[in-house]
Scaffold this motif. Structure first.
Motif, PDB file in Angstrom:
ATOM      1  N   LYS A 598       0.828  -1.206   0.000  1.00 15.81           N
ATOM      2  CA  LYS A 598       0.000   0.000   0.000  1.00 15.81           C
ATOM      3  C   LYS A 598       0.863   1.257   0.000  1.00 15.81           C
ATOM      4  O   LYS A 598       0.592   2.226  -0.715  1.00 15.81           O
ATOM      5  CB  LYS A 598      -0.906  -0.049   1.227  1.00 15.81           C
ATOM      6  N   VAL A 599       1.947   1.233   0.771  1.00 17.49           N
ATOM      7  CA  VAL A 599       2.844   2.389   0.850  1.00 17.49           C
ATOM      8  C   VAL A 599       3.502   2.645  -0.500  1.00 17.49           C
ATOM      9  O   VAL A 599       3.558   3.791  -0.987  1.00 17.49           O
ATOM     10  CB  VAL A 599       3.916   2.159   1.940  1.00 17.49           C
ATOM     11  N   VAL A 600       4.005   1.593  -1.134  1.00 12.99           N
ATOM     12  CA  VAL A 600       4.664   1.745  -2.435  1.00 12.99           C
ATOM     13  C   VAL A 600       3.678   2.255  -3.477  1.00 12.99           C
ATOM     14  O   VAL A 600       4.024   3.097  -4.328  1.00 12.99           O
ATOM     15  CB  VAL A 600       5.283   0.408  -2.872  1.00 12.99           C
ATOM     16  N   ALA A 601       2.434   1.780  -3.421  1.00 16.93           N
ATOM     17  CA  ALA A 601       1.432   2.207  -4.392  1.00 16.93           C
ATOM     18  C   ALA A 601       1.191   3.711  -4.301  1.00 16.93           C
ATOM     19  O   ALA A 601       1.212   4.427  -5.314  1.00 16.93           O
ATOM     20  CB  ALA A 601       0.137   1.433  -4.172  1.00 16.93           C
ATOM     21  N   PHE A 602       0.948   4.205  -3.076  1.00 14.32           N
ATOM     22  CA  PHE A 602       0.699   5.635  -2.923  1.00 14.32           C
ATOM     23  C   PHE A 602       1.944   6.456  -3.259  1.00 14.32           C
ATOM     24  O   PHE A 602       1.851   7.514  -3.893  1.00 14.32           O
ATOM     25  CB  PHE A 602       0.254   5.927  -1.486  1.00 14.32           C
ATOM     26  N   GLN A 603       3.105   5.976  -2.847  1.00 12.41           N
ATOM     27  CA  GLN A 603       4.330   6.713  -3.106  1.00 12.41           C
ATOM     28  C   GLN A 603       4.585   6.847  -4.607  1.00 12.41           C
ATOM     29  O   GLN A 603       4.907   7.932  -5.107  1.00 12.41           O
ATOM     30  CB  GLN A 603       5.497   5.996  -2.418  1.00 12.41           C
ATOM     31  N   GLN A 604       4.402   5.754  -5.334  1.00  8.23           N
ATOM     32  CA  GLN A 604       4.663   5.774  -6.774  1.00  8.23           C
ATOM     33  C   GLN A 604       3.691   6.697  -7.501  1.00  8.23           C
ATOM     34  O   GLN A 604       4.086   7.469  -8.389  1.00  8.23           O
ATOM     35  CB  GLN A 604       4.557   4.349  -7.316  1.00  8.23           C
ATOM     36  N   LEU A 605       2.419   6.650  -7.100  1.00  4.77           N
ATOM     37  CA  LEU A 605       1.426   7.478  -7.782  1.00  4.77           C
ATOM     38  C   LEU A 605       1.609   8.958  -7.446  1.00  4.77           C
ATOM     39  O   LEU A 605       1.450   9.827  -8.323  1.00  4.77           O
ATOM     40  CB  LEU A 605       0.021   7.011  -7.386  1.00  4.77           C
ATOM     41  N   LEU A 606       1.964   9.271  -6.205  1.00  4.74           N
ATOM     42  CA  LEU A 606       2.206  10.663  -5.835  1.00  4.74           C
ATOM     43  C   LEU A 606       3.385  11.246  -6.617  1.00  4.74           C
ATOM     44  O   LEU A 606       3.326  12.372  -7.110  1.00  4.74           O
ATOM     45  CB  LEU A 606       2.481  10.748  -4.332  1.00  4.74           C
ATOM     46  N   LEU A 607       4.451  10.480  -6.732  1.00 10.69           N
ATOM     47  CA  LEU A 607       5.628  10.967  -7.449  1.00 10.69           C
ATOM     48  C   LEU A 607       5.322  11.173  -8.929  1.00 10.69           C
ATOM     49  O   LEU A 607       5.779  12.147  -9.553  1.00 10.69           O
ATOM     50  CB  LEU A 607       6.788   9.988  -7.273  1.00 10.69           C
ATOM     51  N   LEU A 608       4.553  10.233  -9.521  1.00 12.64           N
ATOM     52  CA  LEU A 608       4.212  10.374 -10.936  1.00 12.64           C
ATOM     53  C   LEU A 608       3.378  11.618 -11.187  1.00 12.64           C
ATOM     54  O   LEU A 608       3.619  12.373 -12.132  1.00 12.64           O
ATOM     55  CB  LEU A 608       3.461   9.121 -11.405  1.00 12.64           C
ATOM     56  N   MET A 609       2.379  11.867 -10.297  1.00 13.23           N
ATOM     57  CA  MET A 609       1.546  13.059 -10.469  1.00 13.23           C
ATOM     58  C   MET A 609       2.353  14.335 -10.229  1.00 13.23           C
ATOM     59  O   MET A 609       2.123  15.364 -10.877  1.00 13.23           O
ATOM     60  CB  MET A 609       0.359  13.000  -9.514  1.00 13.23           C
ATOM     61  N   ALA A 610       3.312  14.257  -9.321  1.00 15.14           N
ATOM     62  CA  ALA A 610       4.148  15.437  -9.074  1.00 15.14           C
ATOM     63  C   ALA A 610       4.976  15.781 -10.312  1.00 15.14           C
ATOM     64  O   ALA A 610       5.108  16.954 -10.677  1.00 15.14           O
ATOM     65  CB  ALA A 610       5.058  15.177  -7.877  1.00 15.14           C
ATOM     66  N   ILE A 611       5.523  14.771 -10.974  1.00 21.09           N
ATOM     67  CA  ILE A 611       6.278  15.028 -12.206  1.00 21.09           C
ATOM     68  C   ILE A 611       5.366  15.580 -13.294  1.00 21.09           C
ATOM     69  O   ILE A 611       5.731  16.487 -14.056  1.00 21.09           O
ATOM     70  CB  ILE A 611       6.971  13.734 -12.674  1.00 21.09           C
ATOM     71  N   HIS A 612       4.134  15.066 -13.355  1.00 26.51           N
ATOM     72  CA  HIS A 612       3.212  15.496 -14.411  1.00 26.51           C
ATOM     73  C   HIS A 612       2.692  16.908 -14.191  1.00 26.51           C
ATOM     74  O   HIS A 612       2.077  17.481 -15.110  1.00 26.51           O
ATOM     75  CB  HIS A 612       2.041  14.517 -14.523  1.00 26.51           C
ATOM     76  N   VAL A 613       2.906  17.469 -13.005  1.00 27.15           N
ATOM     77  CA  VAL A 613       2.519  18.864 -12.799  1.00 27.15           C
ATOM     78  C   VAL A 613       3.294  19.764 -13.754  1.00 27.15           C
ATOM     79  O   VAL A 613       2.772  20.776 -14.247  1.00 27.15           O
ATOM     80  CB  VAL A 613       2.765  19.260 -11.328  1.00 27.15           C
ATOM     81  N   PHE A 614       4.532  19.395 -14.074  1.00 26.73           N
ATOM     82  CA  PHE A 614       5.326  20.206 -14.994  1.00 26.73           C
ATOM     83  C   PHE A 614       4.779  20.145 -16.416  1.00 26.73           C
ATOM     84  O   PHE A 614       5.005  21.062 -17.204  1.00 26.73           O
ATOM     85  CB  PHE A 614       6.785  19.723 -14.991  1.00 26.73           C
ATOM     86  N   LYS A 615       4.058  19.075 -16.757  1.00 23.91           N
ATOM     87  CA  LYS A 615       3.553  18.922 -18.121  1.00 23.91           C
ATOM     88  C   LYS A 615       2.168  19.529 -18.285  1.00 23.91           C
ATOM     89  O   LYS A 615       1.953  20.415 -19.119  1.00 23.91           O
ATOM     90  CB  LYS A 615       3.519  17.425 -18.496  1.00 23.91           C
ATOM     91  N   ASN A 616       1.208  19.063 -17.486  1.00 24.09           N
ATOM     92  CA  ASN A 616      -0.166  19.563 -17.558  1.00 24.09           C
ATOM     93  C   ASN A 616      -0.556  20.068 -16.176  1.00 24.09           C
ATOM     94  O   ASN A 616      -1.051  19.298 -15.340  1.00 24.09           O
ATOM     95  CB  ASN A 616      -1.136  18.465 -18.023  1.00 24.09           C
ATOM     96  N   GLN A 617      -0.324  21.331 -15.923  1.00 18.94           N
ATOM     97  CA  GLN A 617      -0.517  21.850 -14.571  1.00 18.94           C
ATOM     98  C   GLN A 617      -1.990  21.876 -14.180  1.00 18.94           C
ATOM     99  O   GLN A 617      -2.359  21.427 -13.097  1.00 18.94           O
ATOM    100  CB  GLN A 617       0.090  23.255 -14.477  1.00 18.94           C
ATOM    101  N   SER A 618      -2.830  22.399 -15.054  1.00 17.79           N
ATOM    102  CA  SER A 618      -4.247  22.566 -14.699  1.00 17.79           C
ATOM    103  C   SER A 618      -4.936  21.213 -14.527  1.00 17.79           C
ATOM    104  O   SER A 618      -5.710  21.015 -13.597  1.00 17.79           O
ATOM    105  CB  SER A 618      -4.960  23.399 -15.755  1.00 17.79           C
ATOM    106  N   GLU A 619      -4.666  20.262 -15.431  1.00 19.19           N
ATOM    107  CA  GLU A 619      -5.324  18.963 -15.358  1.00 19.19           C
ATOM    108  C   GLU A 619      -4.809  18.128 -14.194  1.00 19.19           C
ATOM    109  O   GLU A 619      -5.575  17.417 -13.547  1.00 19.19           O
ATOM    110  CB  GLU A 619      -5.099  18.199 -16.670  1.00 19.19           C
ATOM    111  N   THR A 620      -3.526  18.205 -13.938  1.00 14.62           N
ATOM    112  CA  THR A 620      -2.940  17.341 -12.921  1.00 14.62           C
ATOM    113  C   THR A 620      -3.250  17.826 -11.514  1.00 14.62           C
ATOM    114  O   THR A 620      -3.273  17.016 -10.583  1.00 14.62           O
ATOM    115  CB  THR A 620      -1.414  17.273 -13.126  1.00 14.62           C
ATOM    116  N   MET A 621      -3.497  19.118 -11.305  1.00 15.95           N
ATOM    117  CA  MET A 621      -3.705  19.648  -9.962  1.00 15.95           C
ATOM    118  C   MET A 621      -4.925  19.039  -9.296  1.00 15.95           C
ATOM    119  O   MET A 621      -4.892  18.722  -8.096  1.00 15.95           O
ATOM    120  CB  MET A 621      -3.838  21.173 -10.025  1.00 15.95           C
ATOM    121  N   ASP A 622      -6.015  18.858 -10.048  1.00 15.51           N
ATOM    122  CA  ASP A 622      -7.213  18.261  -9.448  1.00 15.51           C
ATOM    123  C   ASP A 622      -6.935  16.835  -8.992  1.00 15.51           C
ATOM    124  O   ASP A 622      -7.318  16.440  -7.882  1.00 15.51           O
ATOM    125  CB  ASP A 622      -8.356  18.279 -10.458  1.00 15.51           C
ATOM    126  N   VAL A 623      -6.277  16.065  -9.851  1.00 14.46           N
ATOM    127  CA  VAL A 623      -5.968  14.682  -9.487  1.00 14.46           C
ATOM    128  C   VAL A 623      -5.013  14.644  -8.299  1.00 14.46           C
ATOM    129  O   VAL A 623      -5.165  13.832  -7.376  1.00 14.46           O
ATOM    130  CB  VAL A 623      -5.362  13.940 -10.697  1.00 14.46           C
TER     131      VAL A 623
END
Length: 1308
Positions: A598-623
């Motif tokens: 469970k920890v690895v799952a949340f950690q991996q998804l949080l990091l991926l969304m954090a990187i994607h903030v640089f690409k699509n800021q408006s769309e990624t912020m809600d997620v």
């Protein structure tokens, strides 16, 4: 073996008959050596050598040499190398055979002066292959006399270029390259001196000279070379023009072989030896060979360039890689992009790979890599950016190459590049933008090359991977304000700032690189890294940190630095979300390891969304905000509150919604991580969370997916122009949709709207156009212009309406495609849940939604995407659900619901009209049966005790008797109703295979349902259902588990009742005309066969008088018909009643046997007409009337009187039938051949009857009845004398007698 000394001069074998008398085995070796198949030739050569070694006979060896020497000049091309190889092996094995004598025999046998003109070619090849055999034996170099003779013979054969071309010269060169220096100097130099002196007259002579210079440098010294052709060296300014001509000739002669001519490579080596390589390359290659723009010469230069790489020094490599040959090669690569053009690039890549794998010099490796990377076409290197040759680079060279690539990215230096433009590019280029265009193309290639280095299998360090990843990330999302040593990527400022397109390209390639990092195995040689590799852990470093986490840390460092700025600056809200994400990740890393998945799952998804903030800021912020809230709730240490219906969804439901929205993204990396996260949170999935996934698949809730579809569409528009490596398109499905929409659009165009018609009439009336037509008055120019303007405006508005309808229709079609594609991706989550959580009770909630999907897809249009969706759903349902070995073991509280579920599934299967859909419903009910039977109820249910003698017969008897949580009465009623419907309803979707599966998987259901099967043998709706009842009952009785549930009395009663029902069914059998009736009888016989076998073997007290009476009645001709299968099954049954199948007696005709010697006395050859008359006459003389046509076939229908056919004739039991061909054959052997009946056949004048008989004869011959033809010969061999002695009255009496006996014979 002393006799072998006299073999020279073509000595003959003294006693060839003695060799030939020994048998065919020895001679067959020579036949096989001449076969075209190589395997046969090699095997024959081995067998011949073994035979000669074991026999040790001089005459055989002499004969072998004679045959092999003769075969050297064989006409067949495949035979010559076969005999040459065999001769070489014989000479190598038997060293006592003198080589000179064999050479003399070859010369004498294939003498070019004495042979006829048309056999000169064969003789030339005989001499050539003879020398080849002597050379391949390995003994030619040892015998100087034979060597001299062979060289002279090859020189003589060189004059026959029309037949042998350059083969003698090439063989001569091969021989020279194998002999020692002393032999060359003492023996061969004298006879080869003329060839060496004329080295510049032909490529072959030049090749001989070059081989001699390299092989014998002390013999062919510069002084001797000067005496031979006037210059001490081969490569000099004086000889360059002649060398170019010879190389051109060599290139054109070997253009079909697609390889570098040997003379060219040897000339390259000699030029290096003479320190004249620069002269040879510049004057001979670049200014000589390349001047003529022909394909063979260009390809030869490219191959020469690739072959020269391992031989050149660093300075020579740099000269060659910046020369004209490289530029011509680059132009070739650019101009051969079309699929039908010959591409040399793969071959050149092979040369580079061979050089890098064999070269240990790091500087030369780097020079070649940089040399090919700087061959650019308007800034874009022609060398493939995904080439795999980098895997052969040394670690030091790889690091230097990466540094060079990064430096070229920041400071593009086209002065060190060999840049060129094609003719079309020169015509279309704009001087203002050409510099920027070159820089953009070069930077795009470098970014892809860097990302591909990480993806390749080259041995690399973690530091190099991180260095490349940081470089790509920095130039994708950041810019340096000023130089700083704190950040390596900002240590050097770009000479030309990156524009928006360059950042976008770097961004796309970075996310492809991120996907590679996520799936990359652990690097390093440490024990910890090896342990992680054994566990198949991907996406982490050797110390266990995620690669994506290291990149997020680097991004945080860049955000907090004053010397760099983001390409898309963060707002305060986005920066706060970024900080919260980092804090959450750090908290998760401190969590205990008990819930690591469970920890690895949340950690991996949080990091991926954090990187994607640089690409699509408006769309990624809600997620990202939803994910942060979900993370806080999931790992909150507060006590859980009791949920009510109005409470907000739990963290699992929120996480499922987030994952579903991410699945709609076009990024393959996001979808893969979403699936891996879902797998890790599967154990925490709730019913509401699962229902969110199932609602997506629900065909009646399409509107729930519109939000996900919008995400996918918006993202797709943004990435359309970018070349993202982790994208997956839907081109196939969209193409299909396009073709469908086109046809619909044509129909729309053809329709004319009534509103548009009325509007057009109003416009015409307003302009008085209709009135002008009636009054024949023309409108003035102003009125006409106004009318035209109004009409054009009306048509333009109508066109807009039509286009709007098309756009709306296209939008709906695309949404349907996207929605279907999204459902296919959601199925991956269902499959993952069923695989990982097969024992979860939530599995039962998946059954009906999957069945609804299958049912709905079966009834809709079958386009490709719909079929793929159906296949995947059915595959998951069948393999991941119904056939899983693990299932839920905690269903005690769900017993009532599961039993109701079974009833509902079986009833739906019964109501369906499509058997394929009913099969899935029935299979689901069997899965639930397995679950219920495999669980143990809290209420102790004691199974019925077994009889003592059956208690140990089957080891799993107790398991078979255990019902688990099954309510047998309730389940039996459900399946009994289904079975009754299957056997009594005329059109039922159920099949016998469904119930067969039920009985074999759950034998406990056999006893309650067997009575229904027994009754249905006679009570079935149709013959087909009655046959299926017999089939199912037989399969049930064959199950040995059935006896465990029955006492001996019950078993005996079941057998008795089954026999009684089968007997009643067979009483109703009439003539088997209908196929269903035959099927019923066949299944009844099969069942009865087992029943009678059981009665006999187990000695049961069952009366069989009634069934015996019925079976005997079926033996009559009007009983079961003439089916061979039914007849076989019938007698299998009768065997148990002590009846055997009677053998049909063959009726032999004794008078015919007595007439045989009379017919064999006379011999002769008669015409066909006479044979036919004699055969008819012979029949009359022996008192036999013709009852069949020729060849034992029955007489033609038109030749038989009406009503004269009996049932026996119909069944083939008469004399002319197919079952009595042997009897007819016996008639022919006695000299009495049967003739066709009828007056036309007797008179012999009817052409129609003659054609029929001839056709029958042809059919008999075509069937391969060779024995009949052989047996007709004695009957036909009558002489003319015997025919003339027959009185004419006898023939007329025979005709009358035949007419009188015709009808009685047919009725007999």
């Amino acid at each position: 073996m002393a006799e072998l000394e006299g073999l020279g001069g073509g000595a003959l074998v003294t006693d060839p008959r003695g060799v030939l008398r020994q048998g065919r085995a020895f001679l067959d070796f020579f036949w096989d050596i001449a076969k075209p198949e190589q395997e046969v030739r090699l095997a024959a050569t081995e067998n011949l050598l073994r035979h000669l070694r074991e026999g040790k006979k001089d005459d055989e060896l002499k004969y072998t040499l004679k045959r092999l020497v003769e075969g050297l000049g064989a006409t067949r091309e495949a035979a010559r190398p076969g005999f040459s190889l065999a001769l070489a092996q014989v000479l190598q094995t038997f060293e006592e055979i003198p080589i000179c004598s064999v050479l003399e025999q070859i010369k004498e046998k294939h003498n070019l002066e004495k042979v006829k003109k048309k056999l000169v070619r064969n003789a030339a090849f005989g001499n050539f292959f003879g020398v080849m055999a002597l050379f391949q034996s390995g003994r030619l170099v040892k015998d100087q006399q034979a060597l001299l003779g062979s060289i002279q013979l090859l020189q003589q054969l060189a004059n026959h270029q029309a037949h042998l071309r350059d083969l003698p010269r090439k063989t001569l060169i091969d021989i020279v390259s194998e002999i020692p220096e002393s032999v060359f100097e003492e023996i061969l130099f004298g006879i080869l001196q003329s060839d060496l002196a004329s080295a510049f007259t032909s490529p072959e002579n030049l090749h001989l000279l070059l081989v001699g210079i390299q092989k014998f440098p002390s013999v062919l010294k510069p002084k001797k070379l000067k005496k031979l052709f006037g210059s001490p060296t081969v490569v000099n300014e004086e000889n360059i023009p002649r060398l170019v001509e010879l190389l051109q000739s060599a290139a054109k002669s070997e253009k079909k072989d697609k390889k570098l001519p040997s003379v060219v490579f040897d000339l390259l080596q000699v030029s290096l030896k003479e320190n004249a390589f620069e002269l040879f390359w510049e004057e001979g290659v670049e200014n000589g060979l390349l001047k003529e723009k022909s394909g063979p010469l260009s390809y030869m230069c490219y191959r020469l360039l690739g072959s020269a790489l391992p031989l050149l020094s660093l300075d020579q490599l740099q000269m060659v890689l910046k020369g004209k040959v490289m530029q011509r090669y680059g132009e070739h690569v650019v101009t051969t992009q079309l699929p039908d053009r010959f591409k040399f690039a793969p071959e050149m890549e092979g040369y580079i790979e061979e050089f890098l794998s064999s070269c240990d010099d790091s500087e030369r490796q780097l020079a070649v890599m940089i040399g090919f990377s700087t061959l650019t076409n308007q800034g874009n290197p022609v060398f493939s950016s995904s080439s795999r040759v980098v895997r052969h680079l040394q670690p030091v060279v790889l690091q230097k190459y990466v540094d060079w690539l990064k430096d070229m990215f920041l400071r593009p230096n086209f002065d060190c590049c060999l840049d060129f433009s094609s003719n079309r590019q020169k015509q279309n280029q704009e001087n203002a933008n050409i510099a920027q265009h070159k820089i953009a193309r070069l930077r795009k290639w470098i970014i892809h090359r860097l990302a591909n280095i990480i993806e390749s299998t080259v041995k690399k360090e973690e530091s190099l991977v991180m260095d490349i990843s940081r470089f790509c990330f920095f130039h994708a999302f950041f810019e340096a304000k000023k130089k700083t040593s704190q950040i390596n990527e900002a240590n050097v400022l770009p000479a030309e700032p990156l524009d928006e397109q360059a950042h976008l390209v770097a961004e796309n390639y970075f996310f492809g690189l991120l996907q590679t990092l996520n799936t990359m195995t652990v690097l390093g040689d440490t024990a910890k890294a090896a342990a992680l590799r054994e566990k198949h852990i991907h996406g982490v470093t050797a110390d266990g940190k995620l690669w994506i986490f290291l990149l997020v840390e680097y991004a945080n460092k860049l955000l907090s630095s004053e010397h760099v700025k983001a390409v898309k600056p963060f707002t305060k809200e986005q920066r706060d979300a970024w900080e919260r994400t980092l804090q959450s990740v750090k908290k998760l890393q401190k969590e205990n390891k008990s819930d690591s998945a469970k920890v690895v799952a949340f950690q991996q998804l949080l990091l991926l969304m954090a990187i994607h903030v640089f690409k699509n800021q408006s769309e990624t912020m809600d997620v990202l905000s939803d994910l942060l809230n979900c993370t806080e709730r999931a790992f909150s240490k507060e006590p859980k509150k009791k949920k009510t219906d109005n409470t907000e969804p739990g963290w699992v439901e929120v996480m499922v919604e987030i994952l579903l929205s991410l699945l709609a993204q076009p990024s393959l990396l996001i979808r893969r991580i979403s699936k891996s996260v879902f797998v890790r949170i599967c154990p925490n999935l709730t019913k509401r969370g699962l229902q969110l996934i199932l609602d997506v698949l629900d065909p009646y809730q399409e509107q729930n997916e519109e939000s996900a579809v919008v995400v996918m569409e918006e993202s797709d528009k943004k990435i359309k122009s970018a070349q993202d490596t982790d994208e997956e398109g839907n081109e196939d499905s969209s193409d299909e949709g396009d073709s469908q929409s086109d046809s619909g659009d044509e129909e729309t165009n053809e329709e004319v709207d009534d509103d548009f018609r009325s509007q057009l009439m109003n416009v015409l009336q307003a302009g008085n156009a209709l009135a002008a037509d009636e009054s024949d008055e023309e409108l003035d120019d102003e009125a006409m212009m106004a009318l035209d303007k109004n009409i054009s405006a009306l048509f333009a508005e109508q066109q807009k309406r039509v286009q709007a309808k098309k756009d709306e229709k296209d939008r709906i079609r695309k949404e349907k495609i996207l929605r279907r594609d999204f459902k296919i991706k959601v199925l991956d989550l269902i499959e993952a849940f069923l695989t990982k959580q097969s024992e979860n009770p939530l599995v039962f909630d998946i059954i009906e939604p999957l069945l609804r999907v299958i049912e709905q897809c079966m009834s809709t249009d079958s386009d490709k995407q719909e079929v793929d969706f159906l296949k995947k759903t059915a595959n998951i349902f069948r393999n991941s659900l119904c056939r899983m070995k693990q299932y839920c073991k905690r269903v005690d509280a769900l017993q009532e619901d599961l039993h109701a579920f079974v009833e509902r599934l079986v009833k739906k299967a019964c109501k369906h009209t499509d058997s394929s859909v009913a099969l899935y419903y029935f299979s689901a009910s069997l899965y639930l049966l397995k679950v219920l039977k495999g669980n143990t109820s809290d209420k102790s249910s004691t199974p019925t005790p077994l009889p003592e003698k059956q208690n140990n017969s089957i080891p799993q008897a107790s398991q078979l008797l255990s019902t688990g949580c099954l309510d047998m009465e309730r389940v039996t009623a459900v399946y009994q109703q289904a079975l009754t419907q299957f056997l009594t309803k005329r059109n039922s979707a159920l099949t016998s295979s469904m119930f067969h599966d039920l009985f074999t998987r759950f034998p406990i259901m056999c006893k309650p349902l067997v009575d229904t099967l027994v009754k249905s043998i006679t009570a079935g709706a149709r013959q087909h259902q009655q046959a299926q009842a017999c089939l199912l009952l037989r399969n049930v009785l064959l199950l040995r588990e059935l006896k465990l549930f029955m006492t001996e009395e019950e078993w005996e009663e079941l057998i008795r009742e089954s026999i009684s029902q089968v007997t009643k069914g067979l009483k109703m059998v009439g003539k088997c005309i209908v196929k269903a009736e035959k099927e019923k009888v066949a299944k009844s016989f099969e069942l009865l066969n087992f029943l009678l076998k059981t009665v006999t073997e187990e000695h049961l007290h069952v009366k069989l008088t009634e069934v015996e009476k019925v079976l005997l009645g079926l033996n009559q001709p009007e009983g079961i018909g003439n089916s061979a299968r039914l007849d076989s099954l019938y007698w299998n049954v009768m065997r148990w009643l002590n009846y055997t199948k009677p053998k049909k007696e063959k009726t032999a005709n004794k008078p015919k046997q007595e007439a045989e010697p009379l017919k064999r006395k006379k011999k002769g050859f008669l015409p066909e007409t006479k044979k036919r008359k004699n055969r008819k006459k012979g029949i009359q003389e022996n008192g036999v009337a013709p009852a069949a046509g020729e060849g034992g076939e029955p007489a033609a229908p038109e030749e038989q009187p009406l009503g004269a056919e009996t049932p026996k004739q119909k069944k083939g039991l008469v004399l002319g039938g197919s079952k009595h061909k042997n009897q007819n054959r016996g008639v022919r052997e006695n000299g009495v051949a049967t003739a066709g009946s009828g007056e036309a056949a007797v008179n012999g004048g009817d052409a129609v009857a003659h054609k029929k008989k001839k056709k029958k004869n042809m059919n008999r011959k075509r069937k391969g009845d060779g024995s009949n033809e052989a047996e007709q010969v004695p009957a036909a061999k009558k002489t003319k004398e015997s025919v003339s002695q027959e009185p004419q009255q006898k023939q007329s009496k025979a005709k009358k007698k035949k007419k009188e006996k015709k009808a009685p014979v047919l009725q007999d």
